[in-house]
Design a protein around this motif. Structure first.
Motif, PDB file in Angstrom:
ATOM      1  N   TRP A  59       0.758  -1.233  -0.089  1.00  0.00           N
ATOM      2  CA  TRP A  59       0.068  -0.154   0.052  1.00  0.00           C
ATOM      3  C   TRP A  59       0.847   1.239   0.019  1.00  0.00           C
ATOM      4  CZ3 TRP A  59      -0.367  -4.131   3.640  1.00  0.00           C
ATOM      5  CH2 TRP A  59       0.494  -3.642   4.760  1.00  0.00           C
ATOM      6  N   LYS A  60       0.213   2.115  -0.545  1.00  0.00           N
ATOM      7  CA  LYS A  60       0.776   3.697  -0.479  1.00  0.00           C
ATOM      8  C   LYS A  60      -0.513   4.689  -0.401  1.00  0.00           C
ATOM      9  CE  LYS A  60       4.064   6.817  -2.818  1.00  0.00           C
ATOM     10  NZ  LYS A  60       4.960   6.629  -3.981  1.00  0.00           N
ATOM     11  N   VAL A  61      -0.070   5.397   0.566  1.00  0.00           N
ATOM     12  CA  VAL A  61      -1.091   6.484   1.140  1.00  0.00           C
ATOM     13  C   VAL A  61      -0.740   7.837   0.855  1.00  0.00           C
ATOM     14  CG1 VAL A  61      -2.653   7.146   2.896  1.00  0.00           C
ATOM     15  CG2 VAL A  61      -1.729   4.882   2.697  1.00  0.00           C
ATOM     16  N   TYR A  62      -1.839   8.515   0.211  1.00  0.00           N
ATOM     17  CA  TYR A  62      -1.869  10.008  -0.163  1.00  0.00           C
ATOM     18  C   TYR A  62      -2.679  10.697   0.578  1.00  0.00           C
ATOM     19  CZ  TYR A  62       1.037   8.732  -4.029  1.00  0.00           C
ATOM     20  OH  TYR A  62       2.206   8.289  -5.142  1.00  0.00           O
ATOM     21  N   VAL A  63      -2.358  11.626   1.700  1.00  0.00           N
ATOM     22  CA  VAL A  63      -3.343  12.127   2.566  1.00  0.00           C
ATOM     23  C   VAL A  63      -3.578  13.653   2.076  1.00  0.00           C
ATOM     24  CG1 VAL A  63      -3.647  13.083   4.841  1.00  0.00           C
ATOM     25  CG2 VAL A  63      -2.351  11.164   4.414  1.00  0.00           C
ATOM     26  N   LEU A  64      -4.942  13.803   1.824  1.00  0.00           N
ATOM     27  CA  LEU A  64      -5.303  14.988   0.988  1.00  0.00           C
ATOM     28  C   LEU A  64      -5.979  16.202   2.104  1.00  0.00           C
ATOM     29  CD1 LEU A  64      -6.038  13.039  -1.552  1.00  0.00           C
ATOM     30  CD2 LEU A  64      -5.928  15.007  -2.666  1.00  0.00           C
ATOM     31  N   LEU A 150      -8.156  10.401   2.072  1.00  0.00           N
ATOM     32  CA  LEU A 150      -6.991   9.592   1.666  1.00  0.00           C
ATOM     33  C   LEU A 150      -6.836   8.950   0.133  1.00  0.00           C
ATOM     34  CD1 LEU A 150      -6.905   7.653   4.911  1.00  0.00           C
ATOM     35  CD2 LEU A 150      -5.613   9.795   4.319  1.00  0.00           C
ATOM     36  N   MET A 151      -6.057   8.703  -0.583  1.00  0.00           N
ATOM     37  CA  MET A 151      -6.265   7.928  -1.698  1.00  0.00           C
ATOM     38  C   MET A 151      -5.196   6.822  -1.656  1.00  0.00           C
ATOM     39  SD  MET A 151      -8.270   8.739  -4.031  1.00  0.00           S
ATOM     40  CE  MET A 151      -9.467  10.456  -3.855  1.00  0.00           C
ATOM     41  N   VAL A 152      -5.456   5.691  -1.865  1.00  0.00           N
ATOM     42  CA  VAL A 152      -4.570   4.502  -1.523  1.00  0.00           C
ATOM     43  C   VAL A 152      -4.307   3.832  -2.840  1.00  0.00           C
ATOM     44  CG1 VAL A 152      -4.273   2.370  -0.261  1.00  0.00           C
ATOM     45  CG2 VAL A 152      -5.504   4.204   0.694  1.00  0.00           C
ATOM     46  N   THR A 153      -3.106   3.739  -3.129  1.00  0.00           N
ATOM     47  CA  THR A 153      -2.625   3.056  -4.152  1.00  0.00           C
ATOM     48  C   THR A 153      -1.675   1.756  -4.233  1.00  0.00           C
ATOM     49  OG1 THR A 153      -0.397   4.136  -4.771  1.00  0.00           O
ATOM     50  CG2 THR A 153      -2.409   5.258  -5.651  1.00  0.00           C
ATOM     51  N   ILE A 154      -1.544   1.011  -5.269  1.00  0.00           N
ATOM     52  CA  ILE A 154      -0.589   0.099  -5.104  1.00  0.00           C
ATOM     53  C   ILE A 154       0.127  -0.089  -6.550  1.00  0.00           C
ATOM     54  CG2 ILE A 154      -1.707  -1.503  -3.619  1.00  0.00           C
ATOM     55  CD1 ILE A 154      -2.711  -3.140  -6.046  1.00  0.00           C
ATOM     56  N   ASP A 155       1.429  -0.524  -6.481  1.00  0.00           N
ATOM     57  CA  ASP A 155       2.098  -0.736  -7.697  1.00  0.00           C
ATOM     58  C   ASP A 155       1.667  -1.683  -8.768  1.00  0.00           C
ATOM     59  OD1 ASP A 155       4.183  -1.541  -9.577  1.00  0.00           O
ATOM     60  OD2 ASP A 155       5.668  -0.402  -8.329  1.00  0.00           O
ATOM     61  N   LYS A 156       1.551  -1.573 -10.066  1.00  0.00           N
ATOM     62  CA  LYS A 156       0.771  -2.198 -10.923  1.00  0.00           C
ATOM     63  C   LYS A 156       1.477  -3.564 -11.209  1.00  0.00           C
ATOM     64  CE  LYS A 156      -0.874   1.681 -13.700  1.00  0.00           C
ATOM     65  NZ  LYS A 156      -0.865   2.367 -15.022  1.00  0.00           N
ATOM     66  N   VAL A 157       2.734  -3.600 -10.784  1.00  0.00           N
ATOM     67  CA  VAL A 157       3.309  -4.815 -10.970  1.00  0.00           C
ATOM     68  C   VAL A 157       2.872  -5.900  -9.958  1.00  0.00           C
ATOM     69  CG1 VAL A 157       5.161  -4.465  -9.422  1.00  0.00           C
ATOM     70  CG2 VAL A 157       5.804  -5.690 -11.474  1.00  0.00           C
ATOM     71  N   MET A 158       2.331  -5.543  -8.961  1.00  0.00           N
ATOM     72  CA  MET A 158       1.711  -6.507  -7.852  1.00  0.00           C
ATOM     73  C   MET A 158       0.657  -7.266  -8.586  1.00  0.00           C
ATOM     74  SD  MET A 158       4.097  -6.025  -5.761  1.00  0.00           S
ATOM     75  CE  MET A 158       3.584  -6.656  -4.313  1.00  0.00           C
ATOM     76  N   GLY A 159       0.358  -8.402  -7.859  1.00  0.00           N
ATOM     77  CA  GLY A 159      -0.888  -9.353  -8.051  1.00  0.00           C
ATOM     78  C   GLY A 159      -1.768  -8.995  -7.263  1.00  0.00           C
ATOM     79  N   GLY A 160      -3.031  -9.816  -7.546  1.00  0.00           N
ATOM     80  CA  GLY A 160      -4.117  -9.459  -7.113  1.00  0.00           C
ATOM     81  C   GLY A 160      -4.050  -9.808  -5.586  1.00  0.00           C
ATOM     82  N   GLY A 161      -3.287 -10.586  -5.017  1.00  0.00           N
ATOM     83  CA  GLY A 161      -3.228 -10.661  -3.604  1.00  0.00           C
ATOM     84  C   GLY A 161      -2.997  -9.439  -2.900  1.00  0.00           C
TER      85      GLY A 161
END
Length: 242
Positions: A59-64, A150-161
């Motif tokens: 996870w990566k979190v952006y706080v607005l 909050l906006m939460v992202t993940i890296d596209k390279v990661m799998g569904g897990g």
């Protein structure tokens, strides 16, 4: 109860843990009261103890807050209005992953309908009230007036897990917030507007938006926050094998 002396002891106040979990709800009206940065940092530190496959912590979190929050709200609300006026524009705003099924079946469609009409009924929005429905849906894109988005992202390279891992992180965050007198609303509604959101928050091209979240102090005087969704009994979703 007999306890194994070598086992880890239970938490000091398990009732409070249960209360934080069962007291969590999707709040749809917030007070403008600011949330101190040190509180947000603490909540994120607690949430980061969520499990993840081989400890990848995807996870990566952006706080607005403040102007960044307000500017994003205006951008996405404008796009939402444009789609209402010209539905063909919806093709330009696609989610990175399917949150909902392409074909709904029972019992999920029944629960969805119960949820939707329960909320709209409480707010006095009838089946044909398209303008009111649009306005209520757009409340998502103002974080329901919460001072923190909050906006939460993940890296596209990661799998569904990694979506599972991030879901556990989000649950930790929501429960920790409730324990500190704060409330939240996880929001998949933002996902279709990633092409606006990701550049705004400075996310890289390798990142995928998982969801947004509103966080703040609930406005308990607003009737929308009397809406509580039901849960099916344990016997309905559990099979015991011995």
């Amino acid at each position: 109860m007999t306890q194994n002396p070598t086992a880890r002891p239970p938490v000091h106040d398990p009732a409070s843990v249960d209360a934080a979990i069962t007291g969590r709800m999707s709040v749809r009206a917030f007070l403008p009261t600011p949330v101190p940065r040190e509180v947000l940092t603490h909540l994120l530190e607690v949430a980061s103890r969520a499990p993840s496959g081989t400890n990848t912590q995807p996870w990566k979190v952006y706080v607005l807050q403040g102007r960044s929050r307000d500017a994003l709200c205006e951008k996405v609300c404008a796009a939402h209005d444009a789609i209402r006026d010209n539905p063909a524009l919806a093709a330009e705003y696609q989610e990175a992953y399917d949150y909902y099924p392409k074909q709904w079946v029972s019992p999920y469609i029944d629960r969805r309908r119960e949820n939707g009409w329960g909320l709209y009924g409480l707010l006095g929005i009838g089946k044909g009230d398209k303008d009111k429905m649009h306005a209520q849906h757009q409340r998502n894109f103002r974080f329901f007036d919460a001072p923190v988005g909050l906006m939460v992202t993940i890296d596209k390279v990661m799998g569904g897990g990694s979506l599972v891992d991030t879901g556990m992180f989000l649950q930790n965050l929501m429960v920790a917030a409730r324990a500190h007198g704060l409330d939240t609303c996880p929001q998949a509604a933002w996902n279709g507007y990633a092409r606006i959101i990701l550049p705004h928050i400075g996310a890289g091209e390798h990142e995928m938006l998982v969801c947004g979240m509103a966080l703040g102090y609930a406005d308990t005087a607003d009737k929308v926050n009397t809406f509580r969704t039901p849960r099916v009994p344990v016997a309905e979703f559990t099979t015991w094998l011995e």
